[in-house]
Scaffold this active site. Structure first.
Site, mmCIF file in Angstrom:
data_model
loop_
_atom_site.group_PDB
_atom_site.id
_atom_site.type_symbol
_atom_site.label_atom_id
_atom_site.label_comp_id
_atom_site.label_asym_id
_atom_site.label_seq_id
_atom_site.Cartn_x
_atom_site.Cartn_y
_atom_site.Cartn_z
ATOM 1 N N ASP A 1 0.830 -1.212 0.000
ATOM 2 C CA ASP A 1 0.000 0.000 0.000
ATOM 3 C C ASP A 1 0.865 1.264 0.000
ATOM 4 O O ASP A 1 2.007 1.251 0.449
ATOM 5 C CB ASP A 1 -0.917 -0.019 1.230
ATOM 6 N N HIS B 1 2.352 3.224 -9.015
ATOM 7 C CA HIS B 1 2.093 1.805 -9.305
ATOM 8 C C HIS B 1 3.252 1.198 -10.109
ATOM 9 O O HIS B 1 3.638 0.056 -9.891
ATOM 10 C CB HIS B 1 0.780 1.643 -10.073
ATOM 11 N N LEU C 1 10.617 -20.345 -4.478
ATOM 12 C CA LEU C 1 9.550 -19.525 -3.898
ATOM 13 C C LEU C 1 8.231 -19.679 -4.672
ATOM 14 O O LEU C 1 8.241 -19.696 -5.904
ATOM 15 C CB LEU C 1 9.988 -18.054 -3.955
HETATM 16 C C1 IPE Z 1 -5.528 -2.560 -0.128
HETATM 17 O O1 IPE Z 1 -5.169 -1.239 -0.317
HETATM 18 C C2 IPE Z 1 -5.506 -3.293 -1.415
HETATM 19 C C3 IPE Z 1 -4.209 -3.413 -2.086
HETATM 20 C C4 IPE Z 1 -3.050 -3.016 -1.643
HETATM 21 C C5 IPE Z 1 -4.257 -4.060 -3.328
HETATM 22 P P1 IPE Z 1 -6.253 -0.086 -0.427
HETATM 23 O O2 IPE Z 1 -5.484 1.167 -0.583
HETATM 24 O O3 IPE Z 1 -7.233 -0.397 -1.496
HETATM 25 O O4 IPE Z 1 -6.975 -0.159 0.974
HETATM 26 P P2 IPE Z 1 -7.896 0.890 1.730
HETATM 27 O O5 IPE Z 1 -9.005 1.259 0.776
HETATM 28 O O6 IPE Z 1 -7.058 2.079 2.067
HETATM 29 O O7 IPE Z 1 -8.365 0.176 2.955
HETATM 30 C C1 IPE Z 2 -1.673 0.202 -3.362
HETATM 31 O O1 IPE Z 2 -1.406 1.555 -3.369
HETATM 32 C C2 IPE Z 2 -1.878 -0.380 -4.738
HETATM 33 C C3 IPE Z 2 -3.256 -0.729 -5.065
HETATM 34 C C4 IPE Z 2 -4.277 -0.714 -4.256
HETATM 35 C C5 IPE Z 2 -3.484 -1.154 -6.416
HETATM 36 P P1 IPE Z 2 -2.582 2.606 -3.413
HETATM 37 O O2 IPE Z 2 -2.990 2.814 -4.818
HETATM 38 O O3 IPE Z 2 -3.689 2.185 -2.512
HETATM 39 O O4 IPE Z 2 -1.871 3.886 -2.866
HETATM 40 P P2 IPE Z 2 -2.429 4.877 -1.769
HETATM 41 O O5 IPE Z 2 -2.810 4.054 -0.570
HETATM 42 O O6 IPE Z 2 -3.595 5.582 -2.368
HETATM 43 O O7 IPE Z 2 -1.267 5.787 -1.490
HETATM 44 MG MG MG Z 3 -4.067 2.479 -0.560
#
Ligand code: IPE
Ligand code: IPE
Ligand code: MG
Length: 259
Positions: free
Chosen positions: A31, A48, A142
């Site tokens: 995240d 990303h 792995l």
């Molecule tokens: C969780 O992250 C999902 C992934 C990392 C793929 P999110 O960014 O979507 O989670 P919330 O919405 O902050 O809980």
């Molecule tokens: C996690 O990073 C990746 C996915 C959920 C695909 P985020 O896209 O949630 O990034 P933040 O949390 O908004 O910074």
């Molecule tokens: Mg996120």
């Protein structure tokens, strides 16, 4: 709990893996990509892209350390609610990463599995998922699992439906062992260590069933900044935990061999 042990243990880790001390299964919520990019005045998709680099490095580090399973959350059941441009970009990125990385996976003996609901993916993506899984299926190092269109609630519900379809007579008298083989991660032990980057302290519908006794580690580092040192710190923190599984400390030490 936020991990704070700063020591690097990479030198010890080859030995620790041999002794079965390195976590067998690490699960990661990758995240913080979007906020990482925003802080750099860049579009979220830049985060990303950088996240893919961090994933590659983490997978290779886990393979090197002797971790048996690495499971990463790439796209949740709820992530379809994001703006369509971001969802489209992520689907495309997934497709391209699978196409490009298969050679590297084979070079490093990494088996790739994808878990989640594939019904909303394009047929091109489903084909690429199936062919990459097949191309790496014989690898013995792995096991890297990417959770995509995955949700813990979906997993439990899906497993229940499949179990009941196979064994309608079990509607009453179900136990945990009946359900486990139908869950998406049935091929792996439950995670030992869970890592969430990006500063949030929640599970966001990741492996709800499987995390019941996992050690939970949260770091403020954004996923694109997660590297070998950060992985070592998380593992060092994990090694400092006492896993009691409902028992008390004394029961754990009393069962240790005396020499
Ligand atoms: C969780 O992250 C999902 C992934 C990392 C793929 P999110 O960014 O979507 O989670 P919330 O919405 O902050 O809980
Ligand atoms: C996690 O990073 C990746 C996915 C959920 C695909 P985020 O896209 O949630 O990034 P933040 O949390 O908004 O910074
Ligand atoms: Mg996120």
């Amino acid at each position: 709990m936020t991990g704070s042990i700063g020591m690097s243990i990479s030198n010890q880790q080859g030995k620790l893996a041999g002794q079965g001390k390195v976590p067998r299964h690490i699960a990661v919520i990758m995240d913080g990509n979007g906020r990482w990019a925003k802080r750099r005045m860049m579009p979220r998709i830049y985060g990303h892209k950088k996240g893919v680099v961090a994933l590659r490095e983490t997978a290779l580090a886990c393979a090197d350390l002797g971790v048996a399973y690495l499971t990463v959350f790439a796209f949740s059941s709820e992530n379809w609610r994001r703006p369509p441009e971001e969802v489209g970009f992520l689907m495309n990125l997934f497709l391209r990463v699978l196409a490009v990385e298969v050679k590297r996976l084979n070079k490093h003996n990494i088996r790739l599995r994808i878990v989640g609901d594939r019904s909303r993916f394009s047929s091109e993506l489903v084909y690429m998922i199936e062919s990459t899984e097949a191309a790496t299926a014989a690898n013995t190092g792995l096991t890297l699992t990417i959770a995509a269109d995955y949700g813990g609630r979906w997993d439990i519900l899906n497993a229940t439906k499949c179990l009941i379809a196979d064994h309608p007579e079990k509607l009453t008298g179900l136990d945990e062992n009946d359900l486990s083989p139908y869950l998406a991660m049935a091929y792996a032990p439950d995670p030992d260590l869970f890592i969430r980057t990006g500063g949030e302290q929640r599970t966001s519908n990741f492996l709800l069933w499987q995390l019941a006794y996992t050690e939970l580690y949260f770091t403020d580092l954004a996923w694109p900044d997660f590297d070998r040192k950060a992985l070592d710190q998380a593992i060092a923190w994990y090694l400092s935990r006492e896993r009691r599984f409902g028992q008390i400390s004394e029961q754990l030490t009393s069962s240790l061999p005396s020499c």
